[in-house]
Design an enzyme around this catalytic site. Structure first.
Site, PDB file in Angstrom:
ATOM      1  N   TYR A  65     -13.828 -19.092  64.385  1.00  0.00           N
ATOM      2  CA  TYR A  65     -13.155 -18.740  65.644  1.00  0.00           C
ATOM      3  C   TYR A  65     -12.432 -17.392  65.498  1.00  0.00           C
ATOM      4  O   TYR A  65     -12.547 -16.515  66.361  1.00  0.00           O
ATOM      5  CB  TYR A  65     -12.167 -19.847  66.012  1.00  0.00           C
ATOM      6  CG  TYR A  65     -11.313 -19.553  67.223  1.00  0.00           C
ATOM      7  CD1 TYR A  65     -11.830 -19.664  68.500  1.00  0.00           C
ATOM      8  CD2 TYR A  65      -9.984 -19.150  67.083  1.00  0.00           C
ATOM      9  CE1 TYR A  65     -11.051 -19.392  69.611  1.00  0.00           C
ATOM     10  CE2 TYR A  65      -9.195 -18.873  68.188  1.00  0.00           C
ATOM     11  CZ  TYR A  65      -9.726 -19.003  69.457  1.00  0.00           C
ATOM     12  OH  TYR A  65      -8.960 -18.725  70.558  1.00  0.00           O
TER      13      TYR A  65
ATOM     14  N   SER B 110      -7.386 -13.462  71.221  1.00  0.00           N
ATOM     15  CA  SER B 110      -6.406 -14.419  70.682  1.00  0.00           C
ATOM     16  C   SER B 110      -5.580 -13.689  69.634  1.00  0.00           C
ATOM     17  O   SER B 110      -6.012 -12.658  69.105  1.00  0.00           O
ATOM     18  CB  SER B 110      -7.148 -15.601  70.038  1.00  0.00           C
ATOM     19  OG  SER B 110      -6.229 -16.498  69.432  1.00  0.00           O
TER      20      SER B 110
HETATM   21  P1  NAP Z   1     -10.088 -24.744  77.555  1.00  0.00           P
HETATM   22  O1  NAP Z   1      -8.923 -25.385  78.230  1.00  0.00           O
HETATM   23  O2  NAP Z   1     -10.911 -25.555  76.629  1.00  0.00           O
HETATM   24  O3  NAP Z   1     -11.019 -24.063  78.664  1.00  0.00           O
HETATM   25  C1  NAP Z   1     -12.173 -23.379  78.242  1.00  0.00           C
HETATM   26  C2  NAP Z   1     -12.937 -22.892  79.441  1.00  0.00           C
HETATM   27  O4  NAP Z   1     -14.092 -22.172  78.982  1.00  0.00           O
HETATM   28  C3  NAP Z   1     -13.394 -24.001  80.338  1.00  0.00           C
HETATM   29  O5  NAP Z   1     -13.270 -23.609  81.683  1.00  0.00           O
HETATM   30  C4  NAP Z   1     -14.875 -24.155  79.966  1.00  0.00           C
HETATM   31  O6  NAP Z   1     -15.586 -24.548  81.111  1.00  0.00           O
HETATM   32  C5  NAP Z   1     -15.242 -22.728  79.619  1.00  0.00           C
HETATM   33  N1  NAP Z   1     -16.393 -22.617  78.713  1.00  0.00           N
HETATM   34  C6  NAP Z   1     -16.502 -23.043  77.440  1.00  0.00           C
HETATM   35  N2  NAP Z   1     -17.713 -22.754  76.953  1.00  0.00           N
HETATM   36  C7  NAP Z   1     -18.392 -22.126  77.955  1.00  0.00           C
HETATM   37  C8  NAP Z   1     -19.695 -21.579  78.066  1.00  0.00           C
HETATM   38  N3  NAP Z   1     -20.571 -21.607  77.053  1.00  0.00           N
HETATM   39  N4  NAP Z   1     -20.050 -21.000  79.235  1.00  0.00           N
HETATM   40  C9  NAP Z   1     -19.189 -20.964  80.277  1.00  0.00           C
HETATM   41  N5  NAP Z   1     -17.938 -21.456  80.234  1.00  0.00           N
HETATM   42  C10 NAP Z   1     -17.555 -22.038  79.075  1.00  0.00           C
HETATM   43  O7  NAP Z   1      -9.616 -23.485  76.679  1.00  0.00           O
HETATM   44  P2  NAP Z   1      -8.417 -22.449  76.907  1.00  0.00           P
HETATM   45  O8  NAP Z   1      -7.341 -22.853  76.005  1.00  0.00           O
HETATM   46  O9  NAP Z   1      -8.154 -22.231  78.348  1.00  0.00           O
HETATM   47  O10 NAP Z   1      -9.102 -21.140  76.292  1.00  0.00           O
HETATM   48  C11 NAP Z   1      -9.647 -20.132  77.135  1.00  0.00           C
HETATM   49  C12 NAP Z   1      -9.781 -18.842  76.335  1.00  0.00           C
HETATM   50  O11 NAP Z   1      -8.502 -18.491  75.827  1.00  0.00           O
HETATM   51  C13 NAP Z   1     -10.711 -18.957  75.128  1.00  0.00           C
HETATM   52  O12 NAP Z   1     -11.428 -17.759  74.986  1.00  0.00           O
HETATM   53  C14 NAP Z   1      -9.748 -19.140  73.971  1.00  0.00           C
HETATM   54  O13 NAP Z   1     -10.277 -18.664  72.769  1.00  0.00           O
HETATM   55  C15 NAP Z   1      -8.583 -18.283  74.433  1.00  0.00           C
HETATM   56  N6  NAP Z   1      -7.305 -18.629  73.818  1.00  0.00           N
HETATM   57  C16 NAP Z   1      -6.658 -19.799  74.118  1.00  0.00           C
HETATM   58  C17 NAP Z   1      -5.426 -20.048  73.538  1.00  0.00           C
HETATM   59  C18 NAP Z   1      -4.607 -21.280  73.878  1.00  0.00           C
HETATM   60  O14 NAP Z   1      -3.530 -21.448  73.293  1.00  0.00           O
HETATM   61  N7  NAP Z   1      -5.020 -22.121  74.780  1.00  0.00           N
HETATM   62  C19 NAP Z   1      -4.867 -19.139  72.639  1.00  0.00           C
HETATM   63  C20 NAP Z   1      -5.561 -17.976  72.348  1.00  0.00           C
HETATM   64  C21 NAP Z   1      -6.775 -17.715  72.955  1.00  0.00           C
HETATM   65  P3  NAP Z   1     -16.755 -25.651  81.145  1.00  0.00           P
HETATM   66  O15 NAP Z   1     -16.311 -26.785  80.280  1.00  0.00           O
HETATM   67  O16 NAP Z   1     -16.826 -25.971  82.613  1.00  0.00           O
HETATM   68  O17 NAP Z   1     -17.962 -24.948  80.666  1.00  0.00           O
END
Ligand code: NAP
Length: 258
Positions: A157, A143
């Site tokens: 985080y 991130s």
């Molecule tokens: P999201 O929409 O909440 O999706 C998170 C995903 O991670 C879901 O598929 C969830 O699946 C899975 N997950 C969570 N905990 C888990 C665990 N213990 N074991 C296996 N799977 C797990 O979040 P997102 O925004 O796509 O974020 C994804 C990644 O991108 C993260 O690492 C986040 O830090 C990073 N990120 C996101 C943003 C943003 O703006 N969205 C920005 C910077 C970085 P289940 O619920 O099925 O377990």
């Protein structure tokens, strides 16, 4: 043109929704065989159905990346179904907000356990298969928050996301002997179900802080990951690509005026 990655096996953790699903969609569209990982059975099945409808070879395994045995099951499923792993996208992550003054042991352990320990465990479990592939690739989803920026409520985080990069730099040296590269994508604010949960005010204030004046798409992160998985990116390791619409660039609010 890049050499095709069609037929390669790609494991994407946290792919039941959000950025991971976008990464999976991009790799499936490039002809890869994709193993989707997450804990939510219904969401996993729906994602597999959606991506398979395009003709791609996609399946899922239910696993919690913070649990070592679960990560070993991920690698075993890839070996059994597809004969190995060429690319691991360690993307699973959570971002619950908690002010530092109120942060409990449980809050800290949950975020570091999923985001940092989960990254290390999933990479460890897939290492033998990635080495056997001969062109193993690991792409972490970090991130901008932590490595470059900060935001109230996300001290734990940010530590987890910066921690992924500390892990990356030593892992890159150790994995080079097996011909495996490991790099990271650093998304800014990307439209996902998880980000939507933060509310309209958050999304509006973030959009105003981004020079390109919009949030990112999950596919835009997916294409950065796809590039890092290509043969042509084979001499890049231990590095990061920021995918943020320029969000980290303005030095002041005035820089965003006009
Ligand atoms: P999201 O929409 O909440 O999706 C998170 C995903 O991670 C879901 O598929 C969830 O699946 C899975 N997950 C969570 N905990 C888990 C665990 N213990 N074991 C296996 N799977 C797990 O979040 P997102 O925004 O796509 O974020 C994804 C990644 O991108 C993260 O690492 C986040 O830090 C990073 N990120 C996101 C943003 C943003 O703006 N969205 C920005 C910077 C970085 P289940 O619920 O099925 O377990």
């Amino acid at each position: 043109m890049f050499t095709s990655i069609a037929g390669r096996t790609v494991v994407v953790t946290g792919a039941t929704r959000g950025i991971g699903k976008g990464i999976a969609r991009v790799f499936a569209g490039a002809g890869a065989r994709v193993l989707i990982v997450g804990r939510d059975a219904e969401a996993a099945k729906a994602t597999v159905a959606e991506l398979s409808a395009t003709g791609a070879e996609v399946s899922h395994v239910l696993a919690d990346v913070s649990v070592r045995e679960d990560c070993q099951r991920i690698a075993a499923a890839a070996a059994e179904r597809y004969g190995g792993i060429d690319v691991l996208c360690a993307n699973a992550g959570i971002f619950p907000a908690t002010p530092l003054a109120e942060m409990t042991d449980e809050n800290i352990d949950e975020v570091l356990g999923t985001n940092l320990r989960g990254t290390i465990l999933s990479v460890q479990a897939c290492l033998p298969a990635l080495a056997a592939s001969g062109h193993g690739r690991v792409i972490l989803t970090s991130s901008i928050t932590g490595p470059i920026t900060g935001y109230p409520g996300w001290a734990h985080y940010g530590a987890s996301k910066a921690g992924q990069l500390g892990f990356l730099r030593t892992a890159a040296i150790e994995l080079a002997a097996s011909g495996i590269t490991i790099n990271a994508v650093l998304p800014g604010n990307v439209v996902t179900e998880g980000l939507d949960d933060l509310g309209e005010d958050y999304l509006a204030s973030m959009t105003a802080a981004i020079p390109l004046r919009r949030l990112g798409t999950v596919e835009e992160v997916g294409y950065a990951a796809l590039f890092l998985a290509t043969d042509e990116a084979g001499y890049i390791t231990g590095q990061t690509i920021v995918v943020d619409g320029g969000q980290v660039l303005p030095e002041s609010l005035a820089a965003m005026e006009g």
